[in-house]
Each structure stands twice: as structure tokens, then as C-alpha cells.
Design an enzyme around this catalytic site. Sequence first.
Site, PDB file in Angstrom:
ATOM      1  N   ASP A  53     -49.006   1.608  29.776  1.00 58.02           N
ATOM      2  CA  ASP A  53     -48.143   2.722  29.387  1.00 58.02           C
ATOM      3  C   ASP A  53     -48.546   3.900  30.265  1.00 58.02           C
ATOM      4  O   ASP A  53     -49.666   3.935  30.782  1.00 58.02           O
ATOM      5  CB  ASP A  53     -48.348   3.070  27.899  1.00 58.02           C
ATOM      6  CG  ASP A  53     -47.182   3.847  27.309  1.00 58.02           C
ATOM      7  OD1 ASP A  53     -47.000   5.033  27.693  1.00 58.02           O
ATOM      8  OD2 ASP A  53     -46.441   3.298  26.477  1.00 58.02           O
ATOM      9  N   ASP A  74     -47.485   4.700  35.797  1.00 54.08           N
ATOM     10  CA  ASP A  74     -46.038   4.912  35.752  1.00 54.08           C
ATOM     11  C   ASP A  74     -45.346   3.727  36.409  1.00 54.08           C
ATOM     12  O   ASP A  74     -45.302   3.620  37.640  1.00 54.08           O
ATOM     13  CB  ASP A  74     -45.688   6.219  36.476  1.00 54.08           C
ATOM     14  CG  ASP A  74     -44.225   6.598  36.331  1.00 54.08           C
ATOM     15  OD1 ASP A  74     -43.417   5.752  35.879  1.00 54.08           O
ATOM     16  OD2 ASP A  74     -43.874   7.745  36.674  1.00 54.08           O
ATOM     17  N   TYR A 131     -27.719   5.186  29.020  1.00 53.63           N
ATOM     18  CA  TYR A 131     -28.546   4.233  28.276  1.00 53.63           C
ATOM     19  C   TYR A 131     -27.857   2.869  28.201  1.00 53.63           C
ATOM     20  O   TYR A 131     -28.487   1.826  28.417  1.00 53.63           O
ATOM     21  CB  TYR A 131     -28.823   4.772  26.871  1.00 53.63           C
ATOM     22  CG  TYR A 131     -29.814   3.948  26.089  1.00 53.63           C
ATOM     23  CD1 TYR A 131     -31.184   4.099  26.282  1.00 53.63           C
ATOM     24  CD2 TYR A 131     -29.391   3.019  25.146  1.00 53.63           C
ATOM     25  CE1 TYR A 131     -32.103   3.343  25.565  1.00 53.63           C
ATOM     26  CE2 TYR A 131     -30.298   2.255  24.422  1.00 53.63           C
ATOM     27  CZ  TYR A 131     -31.652   2.426  24.635  1.00 53.63           C
ATOM     28  OH  TYR A 131     -32.556   1.668  23.917  1.00 53.63           O
ATOM     29  N   LYS A 180     -29.325  -0.676  29.689  1.00 54.34           N
ATOM     30  CA  LYS A 180     -29.604  -1.841  28.854  1.00 54.34           C
ATOM     31  C   LYS A 180     -28.643  -2.998  29.146  1.00 54.34           C
ATOM     32  O   LYS A 180     -29.027  -4.173  29.031  1.00 54.34           O
ATOM     33  CB  LYS A 180     -29.553  -1.453  27.375  1.00 54.34           C
ATOM     34  CG  LYS A 180     -30.694  -0.537  26.950  1.00 54.34           C
ATOM     35  CD  LYS A 180     -32.055  -1.195  27.171  1.00 54.34           C
ATOM     36  CE  LYS A 180     -33.188  -0.374  26.584  1.00 54.34           C
ATOM     37  NZ  LYS A 180     -34.500  -1.035  26.740  1.00 54.34           N
ATOM     38  N   ILE A 240     -34.271   1.480  15.803  1.00 55.89           N
ATOM     39  CA  ILE A 240     -35.592   1.136  15.272  1.00 55.89           C
ATOM     40  C   ILE A 240     -36.302   2.422  14.832  1.00 55.89           C
ATOM     41  O   ILE A 240     -36.245   3.441  15.522  1.00 55.89           O
ATOM     42  CB  ILE A 240     -36.446   0.421  16.330  1.00 55.89           C
ATOM     43  CG1 ILE A 240     -35.632  -0.676  17.019  1.00 55.89           C
ATOM     44  CG2 ILE A 240     -37.696  -0.164  15.700  1.00 55.89           C
ATOM     45  CD1 ILE A 240     -36.327  -1.247  18.246  1.00 55.89           C
ATOM     46  N   THR A 293     -38.876   4.489  15.081  1.00 52.11           N
ATOM     47  CA  THR A 293     -39.962   4.714  16.034  1.00 52.11           C
ATOM     48  C   THR A 293     -39.998   6.184  16.431  1.00 52.11           C
ATOM     49  O   THR A 293     -39.073   6.946  16.125  1.00 52.11           O
ATOM     50  CB  THR A 293     -39.736   3.888  17.315  1.00 52.11           C
ATOM     51  OG1 THR A 293     -38.490   4.303  17.907  1.00 52.11           O
ATOM     52  CG2 THR A 293     -39.706   2.397  17.024  1.00 52.11           C
TER      53      THR A 293
END
Length: 252
Positions: free
Chosen positions: A34, A56, A147, A151, A180, A182
Site C-alpha cells: 500500500d 505507489d 470510476y 472498473k 462496501i 469501508t
Amino acid sequence: MSTQVVLITGAAGGVGRALVQRFTEGGWQVFATDRDAQGLARLQEELPACGTFAGDIRRPSTCEEAVAATLSAFGRLDALVNAAGVWREGPVEGFSEEDFDLVLDVNLKATFFMCSAAIPALKESQGAIVNISSDAGRQGNRNAAAYCASKGGVTLLTKTLALDLAPFGVRCNAVSPGDIETPMLKFQAEHYGQGDPEGYYRELLAKYPQGDRACFIQPQEVAELVHFLCQPAARSITGADMAIDRGVSAGN
């Protein structure tokens, strides 16, 4: 057989952490990457056996370094799970190039080059790739063109890799969740909820077929499906795009 090894991107995020925990519980050796170095440090405090690499992965060279670090730590690679992702929203006519590049680079470019870096090792182990896509990779979402494009690209990248890698015994599948619960969802509500995060949540939940019983997907649900797809029991599953979205992509 040696203990299996999984490399997980976006491991400090909500889904990523759930993935690290599930694979650890399943007896796998886990290597987590990460760009959030502090988040990775907290993760390693909780799970000391987990290997970590902060970087990154929008840069192909970093993807190669992450795979090399995994192989150096554990000697093999049996599965790659691409869970790194970001969200930006807004109408196309007002969408900035900076936000467009961020969404495409993290969601699609990083996934592409992580796969590229991992494939040689996965050919050796006849392993598996699972890419976290989205219901937004199956159907349009209002105000989320970048987005959705990212995806949608992940989903078709996955299917293409499944075909390309099948002769080598490597499987590749996509998991496409809905919303989700999160930190990313919290970010969406706080930044795009026009001062009313609860209203933003209500609008998201209104699209689910459960009506008043609708609730957000839990990261552990996604992790359970991903973990299954990396098992020998799933050896016949490749090229799939598996929804985990409470039926939102089934239609109206």
C-alpha cells in the site's frame, strides 16, 4: 506442499485489511502493499508474520519491486489480489484531468502492471489472480464516469488475462462488489454528500432491491469470496466476473 503465498495491494484499506486477515486465518503467508506506510505498520503490528512493502503502484517499477520483495520474503507467489482503489465523482463536463488520471492510474493502470509483474511467478506456481472490480464495472453509475471506465477496464482486463494465461495453468477472476462499508465509502459521503453524509448513504441504499432491509456489504464478505477463488477447489473458475452486490446489478 509449501505454504501458499498471496500478494495483496491496497492492503491498508478496508477491503485490503479484511483480505489480509482472511488469508492469514486460512494459513497463507501474506505480503501486503500500500502507499500508506503508517497503515501498513499498524497492520504488521496486528499480524507480525505479514510481510509489507510501502510504495505507489501507479508506477510499473514499483509493481516489479513489490513482487520482488514478496519473492525475497517468501520464495514463491501463488496468488495476486488487486484491491487498491480510489473513488472520485462528478459530471464529465466538470471533471478534472487530475482526478481522471488518479482514478484510472490507481484502479486500472496499477492493476495492469501488478499483473504484468506477477505473471512470471504465477506461471511457475500455476497460481491465481483476483482483481477487485465493481458493480460500476458492469453498469453505469450516475456521476461516476471515470470510476465506471476504470472498473469496466478491470473487468475486461481480467477476462483477457484468463484467456491468455489458461494454457499456463494460471486463473484470473474479477470480484465486483456493490457499496462496501469501508473508509472509501465514508470518504464518498463526506466529500460528495453536499453536507449530508446520511442522505448520501440513503441514496446509495435506495438502489438495492432489499428496500428497507438494504445495507452495505461488509469487507469480510468480499474477502471470503476472494479467498475461495484462490483455492484449488475453484480450479475450474477462470474468466469469471462474480457479483457480490445484493442483486443491484441483476436489473431493475
